[in-house]
Design an enzyme around this catalytic site. Sequence first.
Site, PDB file in Angstrom:
ATOM      1  N   ILE A   1      -6.004   2.366  -3.434  1.00 27.09           N
ATOM      2  CA  ILE A   1      -6.398   1.992  -4.793  1.00 27.09           C
ATOM      3  C   ILE A   1      -6.911   0.551  -4.801  1.00 27.09           C
ATOM      4  CG2 ILE A   1      -4.134   1.107  -5.533  1.00 27.09           C
ATOM      5  CD1 ILE A   1      -4.505   2.623  -8.164  1.00 27.09           C
TER       6      ILE A   1
ATOM      7  N   TYR B   1      12.697   4.220  -5.743  1.00 26.77           N
ATOM      8  CA  TYR B   1      11.774   4.300  -4.595  1.00 26.77           C
ATOM      9  C   TYR B   1      12.328   5.268  -3.534  1.00 26.77           C
ATOM     10  CZ  TYR B   1       9.932   2.694  -0.094  1.00 26.77           C
ATOM     11  OH  TYR B   1       9.407   2.637   1.164  1.00 26.77           O
TER      12      TYR B   1
HETATM   13  N1  LIG Z   1       6.700  -1.587   6.030  1.00 25.87           N
HETATM   14  C1  LIG Z   1       7.908  -1.050   6.096  1.00 25.87           C
HETATM   15  O1  LIG Z   1       8.818  -1.614   6.676  1.00 25.87           O
HETATM   16  C2  LIG Z   1       8.214   0.296   5.453  1.00 25.87           C
HETATM   17  C3  LIG Z   1       9.530   0.772   5.472  1.00 25.87           C
HETATM   18  C4  LIG Z   1       9.799   2.019   4.929  1.00 25.87           C
HETATM   19  C5  LIG Z   1       8.781   2.783   4.400  1.00 25.87           C
HETATM   20  N2  LIG Z   1       7.515   2.289   4.374  1.00 25.87           N
HETATM   21  C6  LIG Z   1       6.471   3.096   3.742  1.00 25.87           C
HETATM   22  O2  LIG Z   1       5.299   3.060   4.531  1.00 25.87           O
HETATM   23  C7  LIG Z   1       4.138   3.036   3.695  1.00 25.87           C
HETATM   24  C8  LIG Z   1       3.294   1.808   4.037  1.00 25.87           C
HETATM   25  O3  LIG Z   1       4.098   0.660   3.871  1.00 25.87           O
HETATM   26  P1  LIG Z   1       3.440  -0.795   3.777  1.00 25.87           P
HETATM   27  O4  LIG Z   1       4.478  -1.751   4.225  1.00 25.87           O
HETATM   28  O5  LIG Z   1       2.106  -0.796   4.411  1.00 25.87           O
HETATM   29  O6  LIG Z   1       3.305  -0.926   2.188  1.00 25.87           O
HETATM   30  P2  LIG Z   1       2.159  -1.652   1.360  1.00 25.87           P
HETATM   31  O7  LIG Z   1       2.714  -1.861  -0.017  1.00 25.87           O
HETATM   32  O8  LIG Z   1       1.641  -2.840   2.086  1.00 25.87           O
HETATM   33  O9  LIG Z   1       1.002  -0.555   1.308  1.00 25.87           O
HETATM   34  C9  LIG Z   1       1.008   0.521   0.411  1.00 25.87           C
HETATM   35  C10 LIG Z   1      -0.415   0.722  -0.054  1.00 25.87           C
HETATM   36  O10 LIG Z   1      -0.431   1.795  -1.008  1.00 25.87           O
HETATM   37  C11 LIG Z   1      -1.379   1.463  -2.010  1.00 25.87           C
HETATM   38  N3  LIG Z   1      -1.076   2.139  -3.270  1.00 25.87           N
HETATM   39  C12 LIG Z   1      -0.096   1.854  -4.168  1.00 25.87           C
HETATM   40  N4  LIG Z   1      -0.202   2.647  -5.236  1.00 25.87           N
HETATM   41  C13 LIG Z   1      -1.273   3.450  -5.022  1.00 25.87           C
HETATM   42  C14 LIG Z   1      -1.897   4.472  -5.781  1.00 25.87           C
HETATM   43  N5  LIG Z   1      -1.447   4.830  -6.996  1.00 25.87           N
HETATM   44  N6  LIG Z   1      -2.973   5.073  -5.253  1.00 25.87           N
HETATM   45  C15 LIG Z   1      -3.456   4.724  -4.024  1.00 25.87           C
HETATM   46  N7  LIG Z   1      -2.910   3.760  -3.260  1.00 25.87           N
HETATM   47  C16 LIG Z   1      -1.823   3.129  -3.766  1.00 25.87           C
HETATM   48  C17 LIG Z   1      -1.266  -0.049  -2.167  1.00 25.87           C
HETATM   49  O11 LIG Z   1      -2.452  -0.597  -2.739  1.00 25.87           O
HETATM   50  C18 LIG Z   1      -1.011  -0.505  -0.747  1.00 25.87           C
HETATM   51  O12 LIG Z   1      -2.197  -0.916  -0.098  1.00 25.87           O
HETATM   52  C19 LIG Z   1       4.646   3.049   2.261  1.00 25.87           C
HETATM   53  O13 LIG Z   1       4.640   4.375   1.786  1.00 25.87           O
HETATM   54  C20 LIG Z   1       6.069   2.554   2.380  1.00 25.87           C
HETATM   55  O14 LIG Z   1       6.897   3.052   1.341  1.00 25.87           O
HETATM   56  C21 LIG Z   1       7.204   1.064   4.879  1.00 25.87           C
END
Ligand SMILES: NC(=O)c1ccc[n+]([C@@H]2O[C@H](COP(=O)([O-])OP(=O)(O)OC[C@H]3O[C@@H](n4cnc5c(N)ncnc54)[C@H](O)[C@@H]3O)[C@@H](O)[C@H]2O)c1
Length: 276
Positions: free
Chosen positions: A45, A147
């Site tokens: 997004i 979440y």
């Molecule tokens: N980084 C970690 O340690 C971690 C741990 C557990 C789970 N996760 C999961 O892994 C995934 C990636 O994590 P991350 O650290 O890169 O998170 P992040 O927040 O950096 O990236 C998530 C992305 O999703 C996009 N997004 C949010 N709402 C949206 C929507 N309505 N439509 C389209 N895109 C949308 C955001 O713009 C963002 O770029 C996520 O689902 C997160 O929950 C990450």
Amino acid sequence: MTASASNTGDKPFNRLLLTGAAGGLGQVLREALQAHASIIRVSDISPMAPAAGEHEEVVTCDLADKAAVLALAKDVDAIVHLGGISTERAFEEILEANIRGTFHIYEAARKEGIKRVVFASSNHVTGFYPQNEEVDAHSPRRPDCYYGLSKSYGEDLATFYFHRYGIETVSLRIGSSFPEPRNVRMLSTWLSFADLGHLVERALLCKDVGHTVVYGMSANRDVWWNNRYAAHLGFNPQDSSERFRAQMEQQPKPAADDPSAHLQGGAFTQAGPFGD
Ligand SMILES: NC(=O)c1ccc[n+]([C@@H]2O[C@H](COP(=O)([O-])OP(=O)(O)OC[C@H]3O[C@@H](n4cnc5c(N)ncnc54)[C@H](O)[C@@H]3O)[C@@H](O)[C@H]2O)c1
């Protein structure tokens, strides 16, 4: 190997869809997935930076928009679904991006005949376990926030769409995937970017996964999770948080009643409620 019937190139997939591609892990996987697909459709997004590479298609899409997600999945062979809200927020925000958004991804997979999804779940699906208790994929879930609940629902979608429609999923209960651990808790939960890339590769390429749940962690010394039910993936992490231990242990210790000190979900177990 799960590959497109129409793929004639030397890579396992013709076109992969990567949601959340502008996020922290999305940027890492844009690079890592190049080896596995002729084209990566990168979607978010938010604006994409850097802009589209040679073998990428950029599509801006709100996961809450069902018609847009259906169009997004056209001519795709497999989906790596990272998009959504990645921390605790008001339920209504989580509902749109994570709950409706992940439902739309599976509906799109069903309609487009896509048979493999890699779903970024989270350790916050089991965040209310104490740090001294070992948890595995069969342990009853204990989501620690809205979440975590949304990720738990995503895993239920994965089970449903496998049994009903034969769409296979590997749900990655990611611990803490950052360049380096940031605190003592992350000495247990850290997943290096290199190990993340390897895990997603295994989740895409391994045959007959049904719905497999795997905890995404590096080969850390003190871990809370046992990946016994995901051994068939062949995930073999190479990094360890141990080299950061001395540095992390210099930080001020959390108070005894601080959830970071005793609950697996750490601060997420007390975040919010937002939106009151
Ligand atoms: N980084 C970690 O340690 C971690 C741990 C557990 C789970 N996760 C999961 O892994 C995934 C990636 O994590 P991350 O650290 O890169 O998170 P992040 O927040 O950096 O990236 C998530 C992305 O999703 C996009 N997004 C949010 N709402 C949206 C929507 N309505 N439509 C389209 N895109 C949308 C955001 O713009 C963002 O770029 C996520 O689902 C997160 O929950 C990450």
